[in-house]
Design a protein around this motif. Sequence first.
Motif, PDB file in Angstrom:
ATOM      1  N   ARG A  81       0.828  -1.201   0.000  1.00 21.18           N
ATOM      2  CA  ARG A  81       0.000   0.000   0.000  1.00 21.18           C
ATOM      3  C   ARG A  81       0.869   1.261   0.000  1.00 21.18           C
ATOM      4  O   ARG A  81       0.652   2.188   0.774  1.00 21.18           O
ATOM      5  CB  ARG A  81      -0.963  -0.014   1.187  1.00 21.18           C
ATOM      6  N   SER A  82       1.882   1.263  -0.882  1.00 21.23           N
ATOM      7  CA  SER A  82       2.813   2.393  -0.951  1.00 21.23           C
ATOM      8  C   SER A  82       2.530   3.329  -2.114  1.00 21.23           C
ATOM      9  O   SER A  82       3.137   4.390  -2.202  1.00 21.23           O
ATOM     10  CB  SER A  82       4.254   1.871  -1.065  1.00 21.23           C
ATOM     11  N   GLY A  83       1.642   2.933  -3.037  1.00 20.45           N
ATOM     12  CA  GLY A  83       1.338   3.769  -4.189  1.00 20.45           C
ATOM     13  C   GLY A  83       0.417   4.924  -3.843  1.00 20.45           C
ATOM     14  O   GLY A  83      -0.060   5.052  -2.706  1.00 20.45           O
ATOM     15  N   LEU A  84       0.152   5.752  -4.824  1.00 15.84           N
ATOM     16  CA  LEU A  84      -0.659   6.957  -4.614  1.00 15.84           C
ATOM     17  C   LEU A  84      -2.056   6.631  -4.106  1.00 15.84           C
ATOM     18  O   LEU A  84      -2.508   7.190  -3.100  1.00 15.84           O
ATOM     19  CB  LEU A  84      -0.744   7.752  -5.921  1.00 15.84           C
ATOM     20  N   GLU A  85      -2.767   5.757  -4.797  1.00 13.43           N
ATOM     21  CA  GLU A  85      -4.160   5.477  -4.443  1.00 13.43           C
ATOM     22  C   GLU A  85      -4.289   4.885  -3.037  1.00 13.43           C
ATOM     23  O   GLU A  85      -5.071   5.394  -2.217  1.00 13.43           O
ATOM     24  CB  GLU A  85      -4.803   4.562  -5.480  1.00 13.43           C
ATOM     25  N   PRO A  86      -3.555   3.803  -2.701  1.00 19.01           N
ATOM     26  CA  PRO A  86      -3.697   3.258  -1.350  1.00 19.01           C
ATOM     27  C   PRO A  86      -3.199   4.201  -0.268  1.00 19.01           C
ATOM     28  O   PRO A  86      -3.767   4.229   0.829  1.00 19.01           O
ATOM     29  CB  PRO A  86      -2.882   1.960  -1.392  1.00 19.01           C
ATOM     30  N   THR A  87      -2.169   4.981  -0.559  1.00 23.77           N
ATOM     31  CA  THR A  87      -1.669   5.928   0.448  1.00 23.77           C
ATOM     32  C   THR A  87      -2.744   6.952   0.778  1.00 23.77           C
ATOM     33  O   THR A  87      -3.013   7.237   1.960  1.00 23.77           O
ATOM     34  CB  THR A  87      -0.396   6.634  -0.049  1.00 23.77           C
ATOM     35  N   ALA A  88      -3.365   7.520  -0.249  1.00 24.65           N
ATOM     36  CA  ALA A  88      -4.430   8.496  -0.009  1.00 24.65           C
ATOM     37  C   ALA A  88      -5.597   7.855   0.728  1.00 24.65           C
ATOM     38  O   ALA A  88      -6.172   8.448   1.654  1.00 24.65           O
ATOM     39  CB  ALA A  88      -4.897   9.092  -1.335  1.00 24.65           C
ATOM     40  N   GLY A 216      -3.486   8.152 -13.601  1.00 29.28           N
ATOM     41  CA  GLY A 216      -4.900   8.325 -13.260  1.00 29.28           C
ATOM     42  C   GLY A 216      -5.200   9.712 -12.743  1.00 29.28           C
ATOM     43  O   GLY A 216      -6.183  10.346 -13.164  1.00 29.28           O
ATOM     44  N   LEU A 217      -4.365  10.219 -11.833  1.00 36.97           N
ATOM     45  CA  LEU A 217      -4.590  11.557 -11.282  1.00 36.97           C
ATOM     46  C   LEU A 217      -4.432  12.626 -12.348  1.00 36.97           C
ATOM     47  O   LEU A 217      -5.250  13.557 -12.432  1.00 36.97           O
ATOM     48  CB  LEU A 217      -3.621  11.817 -10.130  1.00 36.97           C
ATOM     49  N   ILE A 218      -3.393  12.518 -13.157  1.00 34.07           N
ATOM     50  CA  ILE A 218      -3.174  13.522 -14.200  1.00 34.07           C
ATOM     51  C   ILE A 218      -4.354  13.567 -15.158  1.00 34.07           C
ATOM     52  O   ILE A 218      -4.807  14.638 -15.565  1.00 34.07           O
ATOM     53  CB  ILE A 218      -1.853  13.234 -14.946  1.00 34.07           C
ATOM     54  N   ALA A 219      -4.876  12.401 -15.517  1.00 34.62           N
ATOM     55  CA  ALA A 219      -6.027  12.354 -16.423  1.00 34.62           C
ATOM     56  C   ALA A 219      -7.260  12.989 -15.799  1.00 34.62           C
ATOM     57  O   ALA A 219      -8.107  13.550 -16.509  1.00 34.62           O
ATOM     58  CB  ALA A 219      -6.316  10.909 -16.818  1.00 34.62           C
ATOM     59  N   GLU A 220      -7.368  12.919 -14.465  1.00 35.98           N
ATOM     60  CA  GLU A 220      -8.569  13.403 -13.783  1.00 35.98           C
ATOM     61  C   GLU A 220      -8.420  14.814 -13.222  1.00 35.98           C
ATOM     62  O   GLU A 220      -9.331  15.299 -12.535  1.00 35.98           O
ATOM     63  CB  GLU A 220      -8.927  12.451 -12.641  1.00 35.98           C
ATOM     64  N   LEU A 221      -7.320  15.489 -13.517  1.00 33.64           N
ATOM     65  CA  LEU A 221      -7.148  16.845 -12.988  1.00 33.64           C
ATOM     66  C   LEU A 221      -8.341  17.762 -13.298  1.00 33.64           C
ATOM     67  O   LEU A 221      -8.733  18.567 -12.445  1.00 33.64           O
ATOM     68  CB  LEU A 221      -5.854  17.460 -13.519  1.00 33.64           C
ATOM     69  N   PRO A 222      -8.967  17.671 -14.489  1.00 30.74           N
ATOM     70  CA  PRO A 222     -10.135  18.538 -14.734  1.00 30.74           C
ATOM     71  C   PRO A 222     -11.315  18.246 -13.812  1.00 30.74           C
ATOM     72  O   PRO A 222     -12.236  19.066 -13.716  1.00 30.74           O
ATOM     73  CB  PRO A 222     -10.496  18.206 -16.198  1.00 30.74           C
ATOM     74  N   LYS A 223     -11.292  17.117 -13.108  1.00 27.68           N
ATOM     75  CA  LYS A 223     -12.370  16.764 -12.188  1.00 27.68           C
ATOM     76  C   LYS A 223     -12.016  17.034 -10.727  1.00 27.68           C
ATOM     77  O   LYS A 223     -12.836  16.799  -9.845  1.00 27.68           O
ATOM     78  CB  LYS A 223     -12.729  15.283 -12.344  1.00 27.68           C
ATOM     79  N   VAL A 224     -10.796  17.498 -10.483  1.00 27.39           N
ATOM     80  CA  VAL A 224     -10.379  17.802  -9.104  1.00 27.39           C
ATOM     81  C   VAL A 224     -10.900  19.189  -8.752  1.00 27.39           C
ATOM     82  O   VAL A 224     -10.370  20.203  -9.209  1.00 27.39           O
ATOM     83  CB  VAL A 224      -8.851  17.732  -8.952  1.00 27.39           C
ATOM     84  N   ASN A 225     -11.947  19.235  -7.940  1.00 24.31           N
ATOM     85  CA  ASN A 225     -12.649  20.487  -7.676  1.00 24.31           C
ATOM     86  C   ASN A 225     -12.118  21.262  -6.481  1.00 24.31           C
ATOM     87  O   ASN A 225     -12.653  22.334  -6.156  1.00 24.31           O
ATOM     88  CB  ASN A 225     -14.139  20.197  -7.452  1.00 24.31           C
TER      89      ASN A 225
END
Length: 294
Positions: A81-88, A216-225
């Motif tokens: 659980r060291s990657g971005l998604e599990p860490t968050a 995944g995060l970079i692709a979803e930046l337009p959805k980060v409100n």
Amino acid sequence: MDWPRDLAGWPNRDYSSRIAARPHRWHVQRMGRGPVVLLIHGAGGATHSWRDVMPVLAPHAHVVALDLPGQGFTQAGTRARSGLEPTAADIAALCADQGWDPIGIVGHSAGVAVALRLSQMLHATPAVVGINPALDKFEGVAGWLFPVLAKALALNPLTPFLFTIGGASGRRARQLIEGTGSHLADEGYRLYSRLMSNRSHISGTLQMMASWELDGLIAELPKVNAHTLFLAATGDRAVPVSVAERAAARMPDAKVEILNDLGHLAHEEAPEMVARRILAFLGLDKTARARQVP
């Protein structure tokens, strides 16, 4: 590690505690009262990175700084659980367990990616301040070679020993930090040298690097409100200002402020100024706006 004696000489150690929230045993530092502001360090860092920022924020907020899994003094419960998604997700679970509902999350470098993803997971979307945000992928050969090398190093049980054999000299820490464009007081180099001599910390950092995935995060930046402020230092040799500018341009509510003559560890070089910008952006200190350094 022998808690709490392993914290001897660590900045703000009187504010440290350990919290068992599955799957990790977190090291956190808490200071002040009021709305919660969460601080997330970058790869290879620890709570010491916020040592001079926390006392400036604390009169206006309940400031919570944590060590990421496997780094600093946080004991990782699993390497998986060291990657971005599990860490968050694990930090979100920690916040829920402790009843923390942050109004703001401050991240540095890779910690900015964690802050942005975490902002999407919490019940009430907090504002985000990102200091020199590492929100870009390596290009060309490095794009596939660096992650492969990091994974190979992380999987080798001898790697932490080889990295720390003979200890880490202050000179080596100074060279690495100044290579990012930052210049610290002697205490800063000493603290990074101490981390670089810790095999568990090196192992945790390498595991994070090997598991890191930003697509995944970079692709979803337009959805980060999240209401977002990026503080980008002109002297940063690790993450150029253009990274923050590109990310902000793709987000619905983000802006960039420039920090002149500072490097990658801008918040350690000019903690008072960076803290005042954080307070002003989060609306926690009315006088901070008047004192804000242009």
